[in-house]
Design a protein around this motif. Sequence first.
Motif, PDB file in Angstrom:
ATOM      1  N   ASN B 371       0.782  -1.147   0.023  1.00  8.13           N
ATOM      2  CA  ASN B 371      -0.212   0.068   0.037  1.00  8.13           C
ATOM      3  C   ASN B 371       0.848   1.090   0.002  1.00  8.13           C
ATOM      4  O   ASN B 371       1.408   1.479   0.941  1.00  8.13           O
ATOM      5  N   ILE B 372       0.935   1.829  -1.139  1.00  2.63           N
ATOM      6  CA  ILE B 372       1.706   2.889  -1.478  1.00  2.63           C
ATOM      7  C   ILE B 372       0.873   4.303  -1.075  1.00  2.63           C
ATOM      8  O   ILE B 372      -0.008   4.774  -1.482  1.00  2.63           O
ATOM      9  N   ARG B 373       1.508   4.832  -0.106  1.00  3.43           N
ATOM     10  CA  ARG B 373       0.851   6.225   0.580  1.00  3.43           C
ATOM     11  C   ARG B 373       1.668   7.598   0.623  1.00  3.43           C
ATOM     12  O   ARG B 373       1.267   8.552   0.882  1.00  3.43           O
ATOM     13  N   THR B 374       2.821   7.208   0.251  1.00  8.15           N
ATOM     14  CA  THR B 374       3.565   8.533   0.169  1.00  8.15           C
ATOM     15  C   THR B 374       4.577   8.601  -1.312  1.00  8.15           C
ATOM     16  O   THR B 374       4.218   7.365  -1.912  1.00  8.15           O
ATOM     17  N   GLY B 375       4.671   9.886  -1.591  1.00  8.34           N
ATOM     18  CA  GLY B 375       5.500   9.793  -2.620  1.00  8.34           C
ATOM     19  C   GLY B 375       4.810  10.990  -3.426  1.00  8.34           C
ATOM     20  O   GLY B 375       4.268  11.741  -2.684  1.00  8.34           O
ATOM     21  N   PHE B 376       4.773  11.063  -4.881  1.00  5.81           N
ATOM     22  CA  PHE B 376       4.473  11.900  -5.781  1.00  5.81           C
ATOM     23  C   PHE B 376       2.871  12.165  -5.720  1.00  5.81           C
ATOM     24  O   PHE B 376       2.101  11.195  -5.347  1.00  5.81           O
ATOM     25  N   SER B 377       2.340  13.246  -6.197  1.00  7.25           N
ATOM     26  CA  SER B 377       1.184  13.782  -6.122  1.00  7.25           C
ATOM     27  C   SER B 377       0.513  12.314  -6.819  1.00  7.25           C
ATOM     28  O   SER B 377       0.535  11.994  -7.911  1.00  7.25           O
ATOM     29  N   GLY B 378      -0.594  11.879  -6.131  1.00  6.32           N
ATOM     30  CA  GLY B 378      -1.588  10.696  -6.594  1.00  6.32           C
ATOM     31  C   GLY B 378      -0.870   9.527  -6.658  1.00  6.32           C
ATOM     32  O   GLY B 378      -1.154   8.500  -7.404  1.00  6.32           O
ATOM     33  N   ALA B 379       0.234   9.371  -5.890  1.00  7.10           N
ATOM     34  CA  ALA B 379       0.860   7.960  -5.866  1.00  7.10           C
ATOM     35  C   ALA B 379      -0.029   6.722  -5.482  1.00  7.10           C
ATOM     36  O   ALA B 379      -0.917   6.910  -4.678  1.00  7.10           O
ATOM     37  N   ALA B 380       0.157   5.732  -6.281  1.00  3.91           N
ATOM     38  CA  ALA B 380      -0.646   4.606  -6.014  1.00  3.91           C
ATOM     39  C   ALA B 380       0.208   3.372  -6.593  1.00  3.91           C
ATOM     40  O   ALA B 380       1.170   3.362  -7.225  1.00  3.91           O
ATOM     41  N   ASN B 381      -0.270   2.105  -6.047  1.00  2.00           N
ATOM     42  CA  ASN B 381       0.672   1.010  -6.526  1.00  2.00           C
ATOM     43  C   ASN B 381       0.171   0.700  -7.977  1.00  2.00           C
ATOM     44  O   ASN B 381      -0.975  -0.037  -8.197  1.00  2.00           O
ATOM     45  N   PRO B 382       0.692   0.865  -8.974  1.00  2.00           N
ATOM     46  CA  PRO B 382       0.414   0.674 -10.344  1.00  2.00           C
ATOM     47  C   PRO B 382       0.230  -0.801 -10.947  1.00  2.00           C
ATOM     48  O   PRO B 382      -0.602  -1.179 -11.599  1.00  2.00           O
ATOM     49  N   VAL B 383       1.029  -1.733 -10.059  1.00  2.00           N
ATOM     50  CA  VAL B 383       0.896  -2.964 -10.476  1.00  2.00           C
ATOM     51  C   VAL B 383      -0.509  -3.739  -9.889  1.00  2.00           C
ATOM     52  O   VAL B 383      -1.429  -4.223 -10.688  1.00  2.00           O
ATOM     53  N   ASP B 384      -1.013  -3.037  -8.635  1.00  2.00           N
ATOM     54  CA  ASP B 384      -2.105  -3.436  -7.984  1.00  2.00           C
ATOM     55  C   ASP B 384      -3.451  -2.714  -9.078  1.00  2.00           C
ATOM     56  O   ASP B 384      -4.198  -3.549  -9.196  1.00  2.00           O
ATOM     57  N   GLN B 385      -3.164  -1.461  -9.702  1.00  2.00           N
ATOM     58  CA  GLN B 385      -4.163  -0.919 -10.602  1.00  2.00           C
ATOM     59  C   GLN B 385      -4.332  -1.825 -11.687  1.00  2.00           C
ATOM     60  O   GLN B 385      -5.622  -1.786 -12.050  1.00  2.00           O
ATOM     61  N   LEU B 386      -3.118  -2.068 -12.175  1.00  2.00           N
ATOM     62  CA  LEU B 386      -3.242  -3.250 -13.413  1.00  2.00           C
ATOM     63  C   LEU B 386      -4.023  -4.243 -13.299  1.00  2.00           C
ATOM     64  O   LEU B 386      -4.631  -4.902 -14.115  1.00  2.00           O
ATOM     65  N   ASN B 387      -3.828  -4.903 -12.349  1.00  2.00           N
ATOM     66  CA  ASN B 387      -4.025  -6.362 -12.295  1.00  2.00           C
ATOM     67  C   ASN B 387      -5.434  -6.472 -11.338  1.00  2.00           C
ATOM     68  O   ASN B 387      -6.004  -7.360 -11.636  1.00  2.00           O
ATOM     69  N   THR B 388      -5.879  -5.545 -10.567  1.00  2.00           N
ATOM     70  CA  THR B 388      -6.868  -5.739  -9.960  1.00  2.00           C
ATOM     71  C   THR B 388      -8.192  -4.819 -10.349  1.00  2.00           C
ATOM     72  O   THR B 388      -9.400  -5.438 -10.092  1.00  2.00           O
ATOM     73  N   VAL B 389      -8.039  -3.890 -10.743  1.00  2.00           N
ATOM     74  CA  VAL B 389      -8.991  -2.982 -11.517  1.00  2.00           C
ATOM     75  C   VAL B 389      -9.471  -3.593 -12.865  1.00  2.00           C
ATOM     76  O   VAL B 389      -8.731  -3.701 -13.927  1.00  2.00           O
ATOM     77  N   LEU B 390     -10.738  -3.706 -12.993  1.00  2.00           N
ATOM     78  CA  LEU B 390     -11.258  -3.955 -14.437  1.00  2.00           C
ATOM     79  C   LEU B 390     -11.766  -2.928 -15.030  1.00  2.00           C
ATOM     80  O   LEU B 390     -12.393  -2.100 -14.284  1.00  2.00           O
ATOM     81  N   SER B 391     -11.482  -2.517 -16.209  1.00  2.00           N
ATOM     82  CA  SER B 391     -11.910  -1.474 -17.118  1.00  2.00           C
ATOM     83  C   SER B 391     -11.762  -1.709 -18.495  1.00  2.00           C
ATOM     84  O   SER B 391     -10.780  -2.087 -19.100  1.00  2.00           O
ATOM     85  N   GLY B 392     -13.069  -1.625 -19.209  1.00  2.00           N
ATOM     86  CA  GLY B 392     -12.790  -2.044 -20.781  1.00  2.00           C
ATOM     87  C   GLY B 392     -14.164  -1.928 -21.194  1.00  2.00           C
ATOM     88  O   GLY B 392     -14.907  -1.494 -20.867  1.00  2.00           O
ATOM     89  N   SER B 393     -14.309  -2.409 -22.344  1.00  2.00           N
ATOM     90  CA  SER B 393     -15.742  -2.357 -23.009  1.00  2.00           C
ATOM     91  C   SER B 393     -15.618  -3.620 -24.126  1.00  2.00           C
ATOM     92  O   SER B 393     -14.641  -4.112 -24.491  1.00  2.00           O
ATOM     93  N   GLU B 394     -16.798  -3.643 -24.353  1.00  2.00           N
ATOM     94  CA  GLU B 394     -17.184  -4.861 -25.649  1.00  2.00           C
ATOM     95  C   GLU B 394     -17.977  -3.800 -26.603  1.00  2.00           C
ATOM     96  O   GLU B 394     -18.716  -3.052 -26.303  1.00  2.00           O
ATOM     97  N   GLY B 395     -17.852  -4.079 -27.915  1.00  2.00           N
ATOM     98  CA  GLY B 395     -18.806  -3.342 -28.805  1.00  2.00           C
ATOM     99  C   GLY B 395     -18.985  -4.308 -29.856  1.00  2.00           C
ATOM    100  O   GLY B 395     -18.389  -5.209 -30.307  1.00  2.00           O
ATOM    101  N   LYS B 396     -20.169  -3.687 -30.793  1.00  2.00           N
ATOM    102  CA  LYS B 396     -20.428  -4.314 -31.684  1.00  2.00           C
ATOM    103  C   LYS B 396     -20.791  -3.331 -32.893  1.00  2.00           C
ATOM    104  O   LYS B 396     -21.525  -2.193 -32.599  1.00  2.00           O
ATOM    105  N   TYR B 397     -20.180  -3.539 -34.146  1.00  2.00           N
ATOM    106  CA  TYR B 397     -20.583  -2.463 -35.129  1.00  2.00           C
ATOM    107  C   TYR B 397     -21.482  -3.593 -36.110  1.00  2.00           C
ATOM    108  O   TYR B 397     -20.946  -4.597 -36.576  1.00  2.00           O
ATOM    109  N   LEU B 398     -22.408  -2.682 -36.820  1.00  2.00           N
ATOM    110  CA  LEU B 398     -22.788  -3.523 -37.946  1.00  2.00           C
ATOM    111  C   LEU B 398     -23.227  -2.100 -38.861  1.00  2.00           C
ATOM    112  O   LEU B 398     -23.941  -1.534 -38.839  1.00  2.00           O
ATOM    113  N   ASP B 399     -22.413  -2.291 -40.098  1.00  2.00           N
ATOM    114  CA  ASP B 399     -22.610  -1.262 -41.047  1.00  2.00           C
ATOM    115  C   ASP B 399     -23.248  -1.956 -42.329  1.00  2.00           C
ATOM    116  O   ASP B 399     -22.621  -3.211 -42.870  1.00  2.00           O
ATOM    117  N   TRP B 400     -24.047  -1.459 -42.995  1.00  2.00           N
ATOM    118  CA  TRP B 400     -24.614  -2.087 -44.087  1.00  2.00           C
ATOM    119  C   TRP B 400     -24.965  -0.751 -45.035  1.00  2.00           C
ATOM    120  O   TRP B 400     -25.380   0.259 -44.653  1.00  2.00           O
TER     121      TRP B 400
END
Lengths: 572, 976
Positions: B371-400
């Motif tokens: 748990n990173i709580r000191t350091g530069f403005s807005g410091a966070a553990n980026p490996v934690d962020q990448l591995n535990t936060v889910l963020s994404g999308s699914e999409g469908k296109y249909l052009d005719w």
Amino acid sequence: MKILNRYRKLIPLSFVLVLFNAGCTKLDETLYDRITSENFLQTKDDLIRDFLRPFEHAYWSIQGDGLFHAQELPTDELMTPNREGDWFDGGLYQRAHYHTWTIQDNYTSTMFNALFTGINLTTNSLEDIQGIDPVKFNITEAEKNGFIAELRTLRAWFNLRAFDMYRNIPIVVKVKGEKLSPPQSTPDEVFAFIEKELLEAIPGLPTRQQLGVNSVGRWTKGGAAALLMRLYLNAKIYINKDKFAECATIAQDLIDGKYGTYGLESRWDAPFDYTNSTSPETIYGFPGSFGLTHWQYDGGMYFWMAPYNTGDYFGFKDFGRMNTRYAMQPGRNVDSVEYPFALGKPFIKFQKYPDDLRLKKYKNLGGSKREGMFLFGYLTYPKTGGGTDTVKSTRGYTVFARDAVGHFLYTPPGTAPADKESNMNHADQNSGLWPVKYPYYPSDDPNKITSAYAEIRFAEVYYSLAECKYRAGDKAAAAVLLNAVRKRNYPAGSASLYNVTGSQLTDVEMLDEWGREFLVEGRRRTDMIRWGVFNTGTWWDKQPDADDHTKIFPIGQAVLNINPHYKQNPGY
Amino acid sequence: MLFSTAVICQERQKISGTVISKDNSPVAGASIKLKGTTEGTSTDAAGKFSISAKSGDVLVITSVGFESTDISVGTAASYDIKLRSSASTLEDVTVVAIGYGTLDKKEVSSAVTHLSSKDLLSVGGNGALMSMQGKVAGLSVVNTAAADPNSSPNIQLRGASSRSAGLGPLYVINGIPGGNIDNLNQNDIESIDVLKGGAASAIYGTRGSNGVILITTKKGSEKPRAFYDGYISFDAPTNRLKVLNRDQFLEQKRGVDFGGNTDWFEAVSREQAVSHKHTLQFSGGSSRTNYLVSMDYRDAQGLELRSSKEEYGARLNLNHASANNLYSVAITIAPRYFKSNNADYGAFSQSITLSPTIPVMDTLNPNKYFNIRTGFSGAANPVDQLNTVLSGSEGKYLDWSGSFKLNILKNLFTQVTLGQQTQDFFRFGFTPSYNTSLINSNGGRNTGSREYVKNDQRSFEWIGNYSLKLKEHSIKLLGGYSYYYFNSSGLNGSNQGFPSDVLTYNNLGTGSWNLLAGNNNVGSYKNDSKLIGFFGRLNYDYGNRYYLSGSLRREGSSKFGFENKWGYFPAASAGWRISNEKFFGNIPFIDELKLRADYGETGNQDFGNYLSLDTYSGFGYFLYNGTSYQVWGPSQNTNYDLRWEKAINFNVGLDFQLFKNRIAGSINYYIRRNEDLLGDYAVPIPPNVRGTTFANVGTMENSGFEIQLNADVVRDKAVNYSVAFAAATNDNKFVSFSNDTYQGQKFVDMVSMPSPGTPGTAQRLEEGRRIGSFYMLRSAGVDSIGRLLVYDKTGKPIPGNTAKIDDKQYVGNGLPKFTASLGQTVTYKDFDLNIFLRGAFGYQLFNSIAFYAGTPVTQSGANVLTSAYDGSKYSKLTNAATYSSLSDYFLESGSFVKIDNVTLGYTYKSSSKYLQSARIYLTGRNLYTFTNWTGGDPESVQVNGLTPGIATSNGGGTRDYYPSSLQVLAGLQFNF
């Protein structure tokens, strides 16, 4: 001819195209998730939503766009020093401290726009409601007039603030369809306008008793009268006319219950506690809630008036980290020697009466109770899973908050650092103490940050009247009025209460007492100007100004750019 | 007469033949003429022809793209004629799409650049258009995070043209304007035409201002054909920013030792970012009915641990013509599905400032992230962020789309085209309760959200086309009507405090938060708009020497204010093919010379709906009589005068082909004046309720030279060497910031820089200035105690921390003055080698990362770039007092040349019945950058848009960045 023959075959085609032209050229817009103003008002609820729009903006405006810091940072109360590179912000806050702001400092524009947005939104709602037929909305004519009276009072509140800050402001009474900005009016005209609006509104306003438990957020006869009281109290500054007598009359009438029944709380912290929405001391309060609105708990105000990790100390973890934007100015130098000047030194002013209950360190006692009003020294709290922890800075060192400014860093308490520099540009996260006026109960407490924001407290009526009495030479009456409020700050029978003759009262003491009671309530600048020390006084890193033009703010560059016909305030 | 004909007939015999190309495929439509006569015929779709001729006659066979070939008629009755490709492939008589029709390139009188599929670069990445980066002079294709599989390139033609309306060109895919560029497989592209001149794009009216890119996809072939293309690519970070390692960090006393030894860059990066893509195409049919089916699959990974994109799509092109040629039908259907995980742009910036002594995992409990709580403005553990936060999308296109063309006469047809493009997106987000930054921000209350978005565009177009040729006069006449309907809606919900992290974002109702907070956190929206146009165009040509074209579109949009629904967009162009003049004579080295000029007015209506109206919408909450009401009030200032943005385009150009078509090229000079620029304009409060009105105010001018050159340097049977050069200059001026209604504002400050500190804004957009002008303090060096000195407004050096906003001045510009590319192709027998260089020159970039984390006074506890201690100019700033003083000390030249793309291929031709040809290729992308810029890859800073030269995110400055990558791609193609 041959060519013409060929073209003839095109004629049916072009004919069809012309037909299409008539049928498929409509470009009207269909609205789905919003409504135009012409058909918005359909039910009484719509009316209420329209009516409430400027109120919501008003609550935000207690802290937004620089409106809080402009009332506190140029004074002897709060500071935003450069904390090891944090909060330097291009010298913005230092210029506020030194009264050297320029029209390029953005808040000189955004405050103007924020207040006039409030005035315009109020006027827009007024025009909407004035235009309705009450029968269609199933309300009485009196209810309609009640809405109108409250809106006029709210607009007067915005106007009074803009008047206090900028003095030479336009008067707005109509916005719908208006294309040109109205010209600036003279201070006399604005004063008369605000006075007239309030006097005309009072008869149509309800009293606190009529509204009962639902009075929070509503303008009452008492609220409008209190605004008149504020106007008269500062009339000498605003229009160079002494109206202390009018101020005393209306304050006395308020105390006498002519505008509704009010009372003083017996606990010093009660006016700020979660119960304050129904407190008899709250003349006007903005209704706060944990989930929806709580603007005094925002970064523009109290949430950034504590060390970064203080949420752990409070046990309040719902809304991220706090910050050290605002702190009280120091009373001592880095060697802990008290500064010689009379103004400022807010914590020392409290310590003058050592039995003050507020001097305790802020602590949550459980069950929605707290004690103390300040954060100082180490902030130690129990750790989950046993043991204790102490609030740390963002730079690694543990915070030991002291009533001095400098680079203390890891310097232990009681030791003076070698670096003696102490000014607005040289602070760390140990520098200055932090007041906690509104409580932060722990995350599992049902009343965490649910207080209303008490914009006008009944205590202000006592203090205003006391000032009028003092100025009229009646120190004894002033002492009685002040003690009526002050007694809750000290144990029963405390010697800290003023003696009955009021002999302890001096100009300095009067201003100090305003500071103690209304610390960080966003009025220090106005009080210091009224007492004539804003531009002449010395406090901490601040020397007297060459002249008094900074007692009002300049109209910012961004506002002047688009209002070339506006005249800049004198001296800028 | 009758008699003599009869005599000739007696001497003649019927002969037949097949015309084929070098690769044995039939050449349809080739012209066969008897030399010295006007008699002739043409080949059918199978390349077959028949003609009567007598022995000794000479047949002249000509066809577009081939050398003219003479065949002497002998005694044989049948001839197989193999045509040689035109000596220069550059000289291919090119069919250029100009919108609602095509022209032979020689007839074009406005600025159009044509790219065929073989001109496109081989690139593994997002967006088919990365393949045309640098290929078209004046077209700026920038992807600041090309290695992020979800990052689409930003495309801008001939400089920025608007304030707030869209800056991107209009894509027309197979004739449907507003085509979805994300639903396009690069392998399906047949050709791309970039309409640069206003005369060509004016036919697209209110949508033509930023240029028009016409994309034509491959069509079916008569001969059954199958094609496979597959590649695998590897991306590795390049131009990396170097930071202190643990030992250096401790040696410089940057902060306390947390006991770990972490290379955060490595920690957030994948070991290998691998992507692969496969395309399979089948085509076949007859000359009357044919089809092409294309299918593709792509799976791509980004450089950091989370981002990825998996997609598959297909495209069907079906053409059918009736036997009597009365009508023809064309149908296109293109579905696509994707699923992506978003990149976390904060991860790499964290990797710069996080202390290398902090371990990734908790030292006491290795199952938990530290748990990173000191350091530069807005410091966070980026490996934690990448591995535990889910963020994404699914999409469908249909052009005719479907079009029906009716040939009323031989030279008159009418065509109706219907099209629809739908997009459905599902976006998700979830942060579990054990995520360390969540624990810090809300005590560990897990949060989840999902969102559905639906966009739909429907179009109807009806055109009529008439052509006439009378002796030397040739006329083409076009008239049409178009109707577009756009519709967009969405639904989103979020909650917090779910009983289990296992539920992620899938059971929002179980969260306890919304009830507690008294806020439902549900939202939905819907809006629509209409666009209607009438248009006509006349093309006239006299004797293949004088070309004239004029067009007019009348178009209206529902978005415009009551008073201004409709506008006219006229255009005219003229071309003079000097080389066809008699007086020009026979200059041996000039094959083709054409002078042209065009003028056109275009519009831009790419902005939000309902912006002109007097609308009310919901804001926050306020209590009334014990009930919490959402308050409603004016959502914007009304502007019934709102209208399209207008662009006035002027272009002159010269097209030429020299030395037996060995050198071909064109030169253009353009001036574009954009008027009535749309954007939020500061207005006074009062009388307005809001401080800005969305209005048409402002004028901007762009001008520049563009040159496009192709040369066949070596043309030999075995060895061929050709060079392609494209270059453009761009001169930009923001002319005016007022009109009759809106006055006073002379400038706007742009790019507000983020914390720590509030450095203020970095650029200013002001009348009379070039966009991208840096407006900050001017540095005067560093004083003896390590403070940054700057000049105050009187020219006196003062410490940076004492400067006021009034001391800011113009100190540089971030818009490249000149861009160029050089492509070289060498073929030797079956080998081919492409080397593509690209560069931009004459501009400066602000080194945001050095500004925040590249000097020794970067806050203690945070790591810094090695520039803080390596003796560079940044290492001299040793005094914390002047940290966050925004000055030109951090401006560096952005000029660069990069070895952008090198492709080596080998083609194997087979006579086997199972395989026609196979090709294997190896591409290296972004191989090396020559630059003095020290902030990584100069192309990771955006130079398109209104604030070129500084890294931005949502209009403000940012410390985030995504490293650029070196890509190695290996591909395989088969033709069956």
